[in-house]
Scaffold this motif. Structure first.
Motif, short mmCIF file in Angstrom:
data_model
loop_
_atom_site.label_atom_id
_atom_site.label_comp_id
_atom_site.label_asym_id
_atom_site.label_seq_id
_atom_site.Cartn_x
_atom_site.Cartn_y
_atom_site.Cartn_z
N GLU A 61 0.83 -1.20 0.00
CA GLU A 61 0.00 0.00 0.00
C GLU A 61 0.87 1.26 0.00
OE1 GLU A 61 -3.23 0.56 -0.18
OE2 GLU A 61 -4.17 -1.40 0.19
N LEU A 62 1.97 1.22 0.74
CA LEU A 62 2.84 2.39 0.89
C LEU A 62 3.92 2.46 -0.19
CD1 LEU A 62 3.34 2.26 4.77
CD2 LEU A 62 1.77 3.75 3.49
N ASP A 63 4.10 1.38 -0.93
CA ASP A 63 5.16 1.29 -1.94
C ASP A 63 6.54 1.52 -1.31
OD1 ASP A 63 6.18 0.77 -4.46
OD2 ASP A 63 6.09 2.87 -5.09
N LEU A 64 6.76 0.85 -0.19
CA LEU A 64 8.04 0.93 0.50
C LEU A 64 8.85 -0.35 0.23
CD1 LEU A 64 7.00 2.37 3.99
CD2 LEU A 64 8.11 3.59 2.11
N PRO A 65 10.18 -0.26 0.25
CA PRO A 65 11.02 -1.43 -0.04
C PRO A 65 11.07 -2.41 1.12
CG PRO A 65 12.39 0.45 0.51
CD PRO A 65 10.98 0.97 0.48
N TYR A 66 11.11 -3.69 0.81
CA TYR A 66 11.22 -4.71 1.83
C TYR A 66 11.79 -5.97 1.22
CZ TYR A 66 6.91 -6.74 -0.18
OH TYR A 66 5.98 -7.29 -1.03
N GLU A 67 12.28 -6.83 2.09
CA GLU A 67 12.72 -8.17 1.68
C GLU A 67 11.81 -9.17 2.37
OE1 GLU A 67 16.63 -11.12 2.07
OE2 GLU A 67 16.88 -8.94 2.20
N LEU A 68 11.44 -10.20 1.65
CA LEU A 68 10.51 -11.20 2.18
C LEU A 68 11.19 -12.55 2.26
CD1 LEU A 68 7.56 -11.88 2.97
CD2 LEU A 68 7.12 -12.32 0.54
N LYS A 69 11.04 -13.20 3.42
CA LYS A 69 11.65 -14.51 3.61
C LYS A 69 10.58 -15.53 4.01
CE LYS A 69 16.48 -13.49 4.72
NZ LYS A 69 17.03 -14.35 3.67
N PHE A 70 10.47 -16.57 3.21
CA PHE A 70 9.71 -17.76 3.60
C PHE A 70 10.08 -18.86 2.63
CE2 PHE A 70 6.15 -18.10 0.47
CZ PHE A 70 6.27 -16.89 -0.20
N ILE A 109 3.06 -2.27 12.24
CA ILE A 109 2.34 -1.32 11.39
C ILE A 109 2.46 0.10 11.94
CG2 ILE A 109 0.03 -0.61 10.63
CD1 ILE A 109 -0.63 -3.61 10.33
N ASP A 110 2.25 0.27 13.25
CA ASP A 110 2.33 1.59 13.86
C ASP A 110 3.72 2.20 13.69
OD1 ASP A 110 -0.29 1.72 14.65
OD2 ASP A 110 0.08 1.07 16.71
N THR A 111 4.75 1.40 13.87
CA THR A 111 6.12 1.90 13.74
C THR A 111 6.41 2.38 12.33
OG1 THR A 111 6.93 0.45 15.50
CG2 THR A 111 8.56 1.28 13.94
N ILE A 112 6.05 1.58 11.34
CA ILE A 112 6.32 1.93 9.95
C ILE A 112 5.53 3.17 9.54
CG2 ILE A 112 6.03 1.16 7.56
CD1 ILE A 112 6.74 -1.68 8.58
N LEU A 113 4.26 3.24 9.93
CA LEU A 113 3.45 4.41 9.58
C LEU A 113 3.98 5.68 10.24
CD1 LEU A 113 -0.21 3.02 9.68
CD2 LEU A 113 1.17 3.56 7.67
N GLY A 119 0.77 10.45 8.29
CA GLY A 119 -0.43 10.96 7.64
C GLY A 119 -1.09 9.99 6.70
N LYS A 120 -0.47 8.84 6.47
CA LYS A 120 -1.03 7.85 5.55
C LYS A 120 -1.68 6.71 6.33
CE LYS A 120 2.17 8.70 1.72
NZ LYS A 120 3.15 8.08 0.78
N LEU A 121 -2.80 6.23 5.81
CA LEU A 121 -3.53 5.07 6.34
C LEU A 121 -3.95 5.24 7.80
CD1 LEU A 121 -1.57 2.05 4.77
CD2 LEU A 121 -3.49 3.37 3.83
N VAL A 122 -4.08 6.49 8.24
CA VAL A 122 -4.56 6.82 9.58
C VAL A 122 -5.44 8.07 9.46
CG1 VAL A 122 -3.93 7.49 11.93
CG2 VAL A 122 -2.48 5.90 10.67
N ALA A 193 -5.16 1.58 8.11
CA ALA A 193 -4.44 0.41 8.61
C ALA A 193 -5.35 -0.49 9.44
CB ALA A 193 -3.24 0.85 9.44
N ALA A 194 -6.43 0.05 9.99
CA ALA A 194 -7.37 -0.77 10.75
C ALA A 194 -8.00 -1.83 9.86
CB ALA A 194 -8.45 0.10 11.39
N ASP A 195 -8.22 -1.51 8.59
CA ASP A 195 -8.76 -2.49 7.66
C ASP A 195 -7.75 -3.60 7.40
OD1 ASP A 195 -11.38 -1.20 6.74
OD2 ASP A 195 -9.93 0.42 6.48
N ILE A 196 -6.48 -3.24 7.35
CA ILE A 196 -5.43 -4.25 7.19
C ILE A 196 -5.43 -5.20 8.38
CG2 ILE A 196 -2.92 -4.61 7.06
CD1 ILE A 196 -2.73 -2.03 5.45
N MET A 197 -5.60 -4.67 9.57
CA MET A 197 -5.62 -5.50 10.77
C MET A 197 -6.86 -6.38 10.83
SD MET A 197 -2.94 -5.24 12.76
CE MET A 197 -3.57 -5.83 14.33
#
Length: 270
Positions: A61-70, A109-113, A119-122, A193-197
């Motif tokens: 949603e935020l178009d932020l960079p991340y690495e995914l491991k699984f 979620i709270d930390t990243i926002l 101001g986004k998703l809140v 973000a509440a919808d995401i939760m």
């Protein structure tokens, strides 16, 4: 041995995995951001179809960079990756955030926002929607998921014939349904973000047959809006490339019109 593994994973809201593949997925998203603070490297440790998909969805949603491991198709191997980090609470999601390890969806979620998407998703702090957004952020796990899995475990051991006079799965889902009668999203008029939760436990309530989905048309309409979001569709293709694996079996829920009139006795699953 398989039954022992299943029981242990059920205690975490998981299930035993089917035949696994060997490939480990490490997906990096590269993007630019207008974040207010420089974003550290974020690594999301993921189990397919579990709560960790919330963090993938957030980042999309935020178009932020991340690495995914699984480890694709192998819940146990994915869990072993989390355990290999050596921290005291191996669970999904686990996020390596720079030099820190963070657990709990809401905290992540709270930390990243707060740090990287102010101001986004809140909703605005002064808005009427803001306290409801915060409520649903906490309700998703504190009341909804907690009640759903408590009922699920009890009903798997002893299928109930009637619903409790106390709060049960139907009550916690109905409370969500009632809010959506007057509001398009759990953040009020705007997606938050509440919808995401809230998406994951409400999906669980229907998939595990803890409630009769037909009784909750507002939630079903909200789910349609969720599934139409491009970021959600991207998350789903990334987080569950083969669909939900190791799904828990559904239960038979008691009828809605079967409320008990007395408190359950000790040891009763009703």
């Amino acid at each position: 041995m398989i039954e022992a593994i299943s029981a242990a994973m059920l205690a975490m809201g998981l299930a035993a995995t089917p035949q696994a593949t060997d490939a480990e997925i490490a997906t990096k998203k590269q993007s630019t951001t207008n974040a207010s603070a420089e974003i550290p490297k974020i690594v999301i440790y993921h189990l397919e179809g579990r709560r960790s998909e919330r963090i993938i969805w957030l980042m999309e949603e935020l178009d932020l960079p991340y690495e995914l491991k699984f480890v694709r198709g192998n819940l146990m191997a994915s869990m072993m990756q989390i355990r290999a980090l050596g921290h005291g609470m191996p669970m999904a999601p686990t996020v390596v955030y720079g030099d820190d390890i963070i657990v709990e969806s809401g905290a992540i979620i709270d930390t990243i926002l707060a740090r990287h998407a102010p101001g986004k998703l809140v909703p605005p702090l002064s808005s009427r929607a803001y306290p409801h957004h915060v409520k649903w952020m906490h309700y998703a796990e504190g009341s909804l998921a907690a009640r759903l899995f408590s009922d699920y475990r009890a009903w798997r051991v002893k299928p109930p014939t009637k619903r409790s006079m106390l709060v049960d799965s139907e009550n916690v889902v109905q409370y969500s349904e009632d809010y959506l009668k007057e509001n398009k999203w759990f953040g009020g008029s705007e997606f938050s973000a509440a919808d995401i939760m809230m998406e994951w436990p409400l999906n669980v309530a229907f998939k595990l047959n803890l409630v009769n989905a037909d009784q909750f048309p507002n939630i079903q309409e909200w789910q349609k809006r969720i599934k139409a979001r491009p970021a959600y569709m991207r998350m789903r293709s990334i987080a569950t490339p083969d669909g939900i694996i190791g799904a828990l079996p559904p239960v038979k829920h008691p009828p809605s019109d079967s409320r008990a009139t007395t408190l359950p006795s000790a040891g009763s699953s009703n």
